[in-house]
Design a protein around this motif. Structure first.
Motif, mmCIF file in Angstrom:
data_model
loop_
_atom_site.group_PDB
_atom_site.id
_atom_site.type_symbol
_atom_site.label_atom_id
_atom_site.label_comp_id
_atom_site.label_asym_id
_atom_site.label_seq_id
_atom_site.Cartn_x
_atom_site.Cartn_y
_atom_site.Cartn_z
ATOM 1 N N LYS A 88 0.756 -1.136 -0.113
ATOM 2 C CA LYS A 88 -0.042 0.065 0.002
ATOM 3 C C LYS A 88 0.829 1.385 0.015
ATOM 4 O O LYS A 88 2.010 1.197 0.269
ATOM 5 C CB LYS A 88 -0.749 -0.137 1.406
ATOM 6 C CG LYS A 88 -1.654 -1.079 1.210
ATOM 7 C CD LYS A 88 -2.963 -1.066 0.165
ATOM 8 C CE LYS A 88 -4.021 -2.234 0.544
ATOM 9 N NZ LYS A 88 -4.873 -2.273 -0.831
ATOM 10 N N LEU A 89 0.173 2.367 -0.386
ATOM 11 C CA LEU A 89 1.158 3.540 -0.416
ATOM 12 C C LEU A 89 0.340 4.393 1.125
ATOM 13 O O LEU A 89 -0.674 3.996 1.316
ATOM 14 C CB LEU A 89 0.636 4.573 -1.653
ATOM 15 C CG LEU A 89 0.748 3.984 -2.724
ATOM 16 C CD1 LEU A 89 0.446 4.985 -3.892
ATOM 17 C CD2 LEU A 89 2.529 3.613 -3.177
ATOM 18 N N TYR A 90 1.217 5.224 1.416
ATOM 19 C CA TYR A 90 0.782 5.968 2.664
ATOM 20 C C TYR A 90 1.071 7.532 2.313
ATOM 21 O O TYR A 90 2.366 8.032 1.999
ATOM 22 C CB TYR A 90 1.780 5.671 3.944
ATOM 23 C CG TYR A 90 1.330 4.326 4.413
ATOM 24 C CD1 TYR A 90 0.518 3.737 5.357
ATOM 25 C CD2 TYR A 90 2.064 3.250 3.769
ATOM 26 C CE1 TYR A 90 0.170 2.596 5.763
ATOM 27 C CE2 TYR A 90 1.795 2.049 4.107
ATOM 28 C CZ TYR A 90 0.944 1.494 5.144
ATOM 29 O OH TYR A 90 0.522 0.399 5.435
ATOM 30 N N MET A 91 0.238 8.622 2.635
ATOM 31 C CA MET A 91 0.334 9.751 2.173
ATOM 32 C C MET A 91 0.185 10.592 3.305
ATOM 33 O O MET A 91 -0.782 10.426 3.968
ATOM 34 C CB MET A 91 -0.711 9.866 1.071
ATOM 35 C CG MET A 91 -0.946 11.245 0.658
ATOM 36 S SD MET A 91 -2.086 11.327 -0.768
ATOM 37 C CE MET A 91 -2.178 13.157 -0.913
ATOM 38 N N SER A 92 0.643 11.829 3.376
ATOM 39 C CA SER A 92 0.490 12.757 4.437
ATOM 40 C C SER A 92 -0.121 14.198 3.533
ATOM 41 O O SER A 92 0.499 14.274 2.427
ATOM 42 C CB SER A 92 1.974 13.190 5.195
ATOM 43 O OG SER A 92 2.891 13.643 4.333
ATOM 44 N N ASP A 93 -0.664 14.975 4.255
ATOM 45 C CA ASP A 93 -1.138 16.276 3.619
ATOM 46 C C ASP A 93 -0.758 17.501 4.349
ATOM 47 O O ASP A 93 -1.489 18.371 4.213
ATOM 48 C CB ASP A 93 -2.487 15.978 3.162
ATOM 49 C CG ASP A 93 -3.481 15.945 4.403
ATOM 50 O OD1 ASP A 93 -3.126 15.851 5.603
ATOM 51 O OD2 ASP A 93 -4.873 15.763 4.191
ATOM 52 N N GLY A 94 -0.044 17.431 5.434
ATOM 53 C CA GLY A 94 0.446 18.498 6.297
ATOM 54 C C GLY A 94 -0.523 18.766 7.559
ATOM 55 O O GLY A 94 -0.311 19.570 8.350
ATOM 56 N N THR A 95 -1.436 17.626 7.618
ATOM 57 C CA THR A 95 -2.312 17.650 8.981
ATOM 58 C C THR A 95 -1.798 16.688 9.988
ATOM 59 O O THR A 95 -0.686 15.826 9.327
ATOM 60 C CB THR A 95 -3.596 17.552 8.398
ATOM 61 O OG1 THR A 95 -4.055 16.103 7.976
ATOM 62 C CG2 THR A 95 -4.275 18.340 7.327
#
Length: 263
Positions: free
Chosen positions: A145-152
Motif C-alpha cells: 500500500k501507499l501512505y500519504m501525508s497532507d500537512g495535517t
C-alpha cells in the motif's frame, strides 16, 4: 545570514493546540515516546539547487523528488558525486512533493494541484494520473500500500491501483495530534516522518498513529554549510539491505548517513 527553522516538536505542538487544531482523544495511558540522538556515519554531496520533497533508496540508487514551480523534477542521485540524472519533470505550473517506488512504477504527489503522477520506472514515461482532495506532502510504501501525508495530523493508506484512500490514521504524540507531517519513509515496519519546520523526525506505529519515538537531528548541518538559500530538514531514505538511513534538507549541500541511539 538566514537560518532555517529549528522549532522543537514540543513548541510546535503547543502552537498547534493553541489555535483551531482540535485535540485528539487522549488514550487512558499515552505512550511515552523514546528519544533518540544521532551519529553521522558518512557524508555525501547534495545539490543545493534541489528543494527536496521526496527521497527513497531503491534498486541501488537514491531517488529524489524536488519542489518549486518550474523546478520540480524526479531525479536519481549518485551518492559519491552528488550528480543528478533527470528522470521526469513536472509542468511549470506544478509544485512537486513526495515520491515513492512500488513495483515497476514511481508515484509522485503535487502540493496544491490535487494530482498524483505515475511513471514507468524503465522509461520515465507518465502512464497514469490520479486526482485526490486536499494537499499532497509526503508519500511512502510498505511494499503493498501507499501512505500519504497532507500537512495535517492525518496519514492516509492509499490503494496504489486506484489512489483511493482506504484508511485515515491520526498521528498523536503523548495523546495530542501532530500537525505538519511531511516527508515519509517506511523503516522496519514503522512510519518515519519529518515534522515540517523542525529538526525532528517522528517514528509512528502505522496501525495506531501513536508516535513511539522522536529523533532529534538538531545541528546535523554544520553552521558553515548554511546559506541564505538553506531551508528546513526534509528527506528520509532507507537502504533496507545495507541498513542505512539517509537524511537531508531543502537546498542542503550535504546528504547524511546516520545511526540513531536512544538518549
Amino acid at each position: 545570514m538566514k537560518k532555517f527553522a529549528s522549532v522543537l516538536l514540543s513548541g510546535l505542538l503547543l502552537a498547534s493546540c493553541g489555535g483551531n487544531q482540535a485535540r485528539a482523544k487522549r488514550p487512558e495511558a499515552p505512550v511515552e515516546p523514546k528519544e533518540y540522538t544521532y551519529s553521522v556515519r558518512a557524508v555525501h554531496p547534495h545539490l543545493q539547487t534541489s528543494y527536496t520533497q521526496g527521497l527513497q533508496y531503491a534498486g541501488g540508487r537514491l531517488w529524489e523528488g524536488t519542489g518549486q514551480h518550474g523546478q520540480s523534477v524526479v531525479q536519481t542521485i549518485d551518492l559519491e558525486t552528488g550528480r543528478a540524472e533527470l528522470f521526469a519533470r513536472l509542468p511549470h505550473e506544478e509544485f512537486g512533493e513526495g515520491i515513492t517506488l512500488l513495483g515497476d512504477k514511481l508515484y509522485q504527489l503535487t502540493w496544491q494541484s490535487n494530482k498524483a503522477y505515475v511513471y514507468d520506472l524503465k522509461t520515465g514515461k507518465k502512464i497514469k494520473e490520479f486526482r485526490y482532495p486536499g494537499e499532497g506532502w509526503g508519500l511512502t510504501t510498505d511494499g503493498e500500500k501507499l501512505y500519504m501525508s497532507d500537512g495535517t495530523p492525518n496519514i492516509y493508506t492509499v490503494d496504489p491501483a486506484t489512489f483511493k484512500r482506504e484508511k485515515r490514521t491520526t498521528v498523536t504524540y503523548k495523546g495530542m495530534a501532530i500537525n505538519f507531517l511531511n516527508e515519509l519513509e517506511w523503516i522496519d515496519g514503522k512510519l518515519w516522518a519529518n515534522v515540517y519546520t523542525t529538526d525532528q523526525i517522528v517514528i509512528i506505529d502505522p496501525a495506531t498513529g501513536v508516535v513511539e519515538g522522536v529523533v532529534d537531528l538538531a545541528g546535523i548541518l554544520p553552521e558553515e554549510e548554511i546559506t541564505p538559500a538553506t531551508d528546513v530538514l526534509n528527506g528520509i531514505a532507507y537502504d533496507a539491505a545495507g541498513k542505512r538511513i539517509f537524511v537531508t534538507g531543502k537546498n542542503w549541500s550535504k546528504l547524511f548517513e546516520i545511526e540513531i541511539t536512544e538518549k
